[in-house]
Design a protein around this motif. Sequence first.
Motif, PDB file in Angstrom:
ATOM      1  N   UNK A   1      12.042  -3.499   0.581  1.00 27.65           N
ATOM      2  CA  UNK A   1      12.953  -3.483   0.541  1.00 27.65           C
ATOM      3  C   UNK A   1      13.496  -2.586   2.016  1.00 27.65           C
ATOM      4  N   UNK A   2      13.124  -1.450   1.646  1.00 31.67           N
ATOM      5  CA  UNK A   2      13.195  -0.231   2.349  1.00 31.67           C
ATOM      6  C   UNK A   2      12.007   0.630   2.455  1.00 31.67           C
ATOM      7  N   UNK A   3      11.535   0.077   3.159  1.00 35.00           N
ATOM      8  CA  UNK A   3      10.361   1.428   3.851  1.00 35.00           C
ATOM      9  C   UNK A   3      10.309   1.778   4.645  1.00 35.00           C
ATOM     10  N   UNK A   4      10.652   3.005   4.638  1.00 33.42           N
ATOM     11  CA  UNK A   4      10.904   4.315   5.361  1.00 33.42           C
ATOM     12  C   UNK A   4      10.127   4.058   7.227  1.00 33.42           C
ATOM     13  N   UNK A   5       8.832   3.528   7.042  1.00 30.49           N
ATOM     14  CA  UNK A   5       8.096   3.383   8.740  1.00 30.49           C
ATOM     15  C   UNK A   5       9.091   2.054   8.462  1.00 30.49           C
ATOM     16  N   UNK A   6       9.659   1.714   9.525  1.00 29.72           N
ATOM     17  CA  UNK A   6       9.832   0.676   9.787  1.00 29.72           C
ATOM     18  C   UNK A   6       8.086  -0.426  10.926  1.00 29.72           C
ATOM     19  N   UNK A   7       7.476   0.461  11.150  1.00 32.43           N
ATOM     20  CA  UNK A   7       7.018  -0.273  11.826  1.00 32.43           C
ATOM     21  C   UNK A   7       6.057   0.054  11.650  1.00 32.43           C
ATOM     22  N   UNK A   8       4.705  -1.106  12.167  1.00 34.59           N
ATOM     23  CA  UNK A   8       2.907  -0.429  12.206  1.00 34.59           C
ATOM     24  C   UNK A   8       2.212  -0.614  13.857  1.00 34.59           C
ATOM     25  N   UNK A   9       2.532   0.770  14.313  1.00 32.87           N
ATOM     26  CA  UNK A   9       2.210   0.731  15.931  1.00 32.87           C
ATOM     27  C   UNK A   9       1.206   0.563  15.992  1.00 32.87           C
ATOM     28  N   UNK A  10       0.193   0.364  16.766  1.00 31.30           N
ATOM     29  CA  UNK A  10      -1.136   0.678  17.435  1.00 31.30           C
ATOM     30  C   UNK A  10      -0.778   0.200  18.519  1.00 31.30           C
ATOM     31  N   UNK A  11      -2.350   1.452  19.397  1.00 30.47           N
ATOM     32  CA  UNK A  11      -2.462   1.087  20.941  1.00 30.47           C
ATOM     33  C   UNK A  11      -3.807   0.178  20.533  1.00 30.47           C
ATOM     34  N   UNK A  12      -4.131  -0.973  21.576  1.00 31.63           N
ATOM     35  CA  UNK A  12      -5.994  -1.300  21.799  1.00 31.63           C
ATOM     36  C   UNK A  12      -6.336  -0.250  22.416  1.00 31.63           C
ATOM     37  N   UNK A  13      -6.930   0.306  22.187  1.00 28.37           N
ATOM     38  CA  UNK A  13      -8.143   1.555  23.045  1.00 28.37           C
ATOM     39  C   UNK A  13      -9.383   1.080  23.445  1.00 28.37           C
ATOM     40  N   UNK A  14      -9.492  -0.399  23.074  1.00 30.56           N
ATOM     41  CA  UNK A  14     -10.495  -1.672  23.995  1.00 30.56           C
ATOM     42  C   UNK A  14      -9.934  -2.412  23.916  1.00 30.56           C
TER      43      UNK A  14
ATOM     44  N   UNK B   1       7.991  -3.988   9.800  1.00 29.88           N
ATOM     45  CA  UNK B   1       7.364  -4.102   8.560  1.00 29.88           C
ATOM     46  C   UNK B   1       8.336  -4.882   7.908  1.00 29.88           C
ATOM     47  N   UNK B   2       9.963  -4.553   7.947  1.00 28.17           N
ATOM     48  CA  UNK B   2      10.958  -4.777   6.855  1.00 28.17           C
ATOM     49  C   UNK B   2      10.844  -6.319   7.352  1.00 28.17           C
ATOM     50  N   UNK B   3      10.379  -6.874   8.509  1.00 23.39           N
ATOM     51  CA  UNK B   3      10.808  -8.393   9.181  1.00 23.39           C
ATOM     52  C   UNK B   3       9.701  -8.968   7.904  1.00 23.39           C
ATOM     53  N   UNK B   4       8.335  -8.673   8.138  1.00 25.73           N
ATOM     54  CA  UNK B   4       6.996  -8.762   6.649  1.00 25.73           C
ATOM     55  C   UNK B   4       7.563  -8.982   5.192  1.00 25.73           C
ATOM     56  N   UNK B   5       8.111  -7.722   5.246  1.00 24.65           N
ATOM     57  CA  UNK B   5       8.538  -7.848   3.647  1.00 24.65           C
ATOM     58  C   UNK B   5      10.063  -9.160   3.557  1.00 24.65           C
ATOM     59  N   UNK B   6      10.196  -9.633   4.319  1.00 25.25           N
ATOM     60  CA  UNK B   6      11.827 -10.512   3.920  1.00 25.25           C
ATOM     61  C   UNK B   6      10.324 -12.280   4.544  1.00 25.25           C
TER      62      UNK B   6
ATOM     63  N   UNK C   1      15.825   6.465  12.484  1.00 25.79           N
ATOM     64  CA  UNK C   1      15.777   7.842  12.653  1.00 25.79           C
ATOM     65  C   UNK C   1      14.659   8.654  12.575  1.00 25.79           C
ATOM     66  N   UNK C   2      13.262   8.159  13.498  1.00 25.75           N
ATOM     67  CA  UNK C   2      12.281   7.400  13.409  1.00 25.75           C
ATOM     68  C   UNK C   2      11.306   7.378  12.056  1.00 25.75           C
ATOM     69  N   UNK C   3      13.013   6.808  10.728  1.00 25.45           N
ATOM     70  CA  UNK C   3      12.119   6.444   9.471  1.00 25.45           C
ATOM     71  C   UNK C   3      13.742   5.771   9.343  1.00 25.45           C
ATOM     72  N   UNK C   4      13.353   4.553   8.008  1.00 21.49           N
ATOM     73  CA  UNK C   4      15.195   3.999   8.455  1.00 21.49           C
ATOM     74  C   UNK C   4      15.526   5.014   6.796  1.00 21.49           C
ATOM     75  N   UNK C   5      16.574   5.272   7.407  1.00 23.31           N
ATOM     76  CA  UNK C   5      17.334   6.347   5.947  1.00 23.31           C
ATOM     77  C   UNK C   5      18.805   5.769   6.558  1.00 23.31           C
TER      78      UNK C   5
END
Length: 531
Positions: A399-412, A431-436, A513-517
């Motif tokens: 319900x409350x994962x501190x990290x809101x996102x998985x963020x990646x950049x395609x390096x290729x 992440x919270x949308x996936x968890x819901x 604030x960088x994480x969900x608090x």
Amino acid sequence: MKALYIHILPTLLLPLGLLLLLGLALYFFKIFWLNPWRIRRNLESQGIKGPKPSFLYGNALEMQKIQAFSAMKKSGTSGINGEFVAHDYTSTLFPYFEQWRKEYGTIYTYSTGNKQHLYINHPEVVKEMSNCISSELGKPSYITKRLAPMLGNGILRSNGHMWARQRKVVAPEFFMDKVKGMAVLMLESAESLSSKWERCIEESEGGKIAEIKAEEDLRSVTADVISKACFGSSYVEGKQIFSKLRTLQELITNQAFLFGSNAFGLVPNGQQRKIENLEKEIESLIWEAAKERDKECNNEENRDLLQLIMEGAINNNVGDEDSPKRFIVDNCKNIYFAGHESTAIAASWCLMLLALHPQWQARIRAELAQVFGPTGKLDPDSLHKLKTVTMVIQEVLRLYPPAAFVSREALQDTQIGHIVVPKGVCLWTLIPTLHRDLNVWGPDVNEFNPERFANGISNACKVPQVYIPFGLGPRLCLGRNFALIQLKIVVAVIVSKFSFSLSPKYRHSPAYRMIVEPGQGVQLLIQRHAK
């Protein structure tokens, strides 16, 4: 002849100047329009749509407008009364993602400035992302650049060969056998917090119930553990570092560092100077502490985390010309932030939800009595037997994962499921949308129900790979074991000693604030548990 040069020079400089201006214009046209247009066209040819961007700013201004409109609709923060609050905060914190998801589906594209993004919240595609290797997907460079004052070039921010070498040094120090060795420190810090709260009760009016600000005390506990594990010191000695890191975190967050509208990534000079000064002060404090600890460790057989990482950095030649100093300072900042702030916030959400659901406090106490006997004295070696505590923590992190996102950049250019992601595209998974996701978790998706994890994560939902409170793929959080053991100890100690409920002062206002608090903290009413 001189007069001739004076006469000819302006006629030569004028076309050169025009050519220079034309070259710059073409360069910016390519960077801010042509390249993003090509990427969007590539994605659209694969059936991926999204909101129409504007020149220079992409969709950043639209995101700000949606956020402002959402804030206007919100009639203030809400209290919690029984089951009044639905725990879905995504439409409040990230309304643009929710609006576009309803319009374009679980996969769509948008842009900020000249950066093209791909929102991916389709369970099967997220599952495929886990199979991508580190050379294909890395951390988004434009985001990590803004986080550099906070994280340096440590393991949370680096990519490619540098990340792989750092992981080789840092990861083994967080394997389960090493983390179990830190459990005694965690237990000492949690018991110190328990003693503090008992004193608060004694000093309260009537000597029975006290009101405490849980998140502040939990930050002290997690900071104390990190300080002792890294430097053999206490929170008091490292208080300056944590205080300055917290201030730095707030300054960076105030820049709207994720999706700020400034296409060039600039920040106000005054704010930038504050950030730079704090960064220097923090690095100086960490390095002085590291040198002092290095002297103390010379004659000790049992090396602490800092000493082991320093030795690993030297033996593996990790870093640049400034190594091992740069490596040590940057990774200490990473460990401080991830191991201290994130764990404290997760523990705060745990206590909030347990305060809201006292029946789960009772179930945890019954389990503690069964595992540890009538004395209730915790044994770190038996933590794996705390099934109920584990279920509660897993549900809190859903319900409350501190990290809101998985963020990646395609390096290729990278194949993810049926999608070919062009090089340079940034991928975002909320992440919270996936968890819901109702289709994955069932009709009670927005309810606190630890029972769903009774048979483990693999049986908690239809696609267990979308339960990602610690990220996914090769860059799964290295501190996962550390955080889970510490959360178990903190929850077990507090619930064994106290009964608690939410204070009338508590306002449910999750903030990013960088994480969900908890935006306004977690105020609890605590009393000694009658055994």
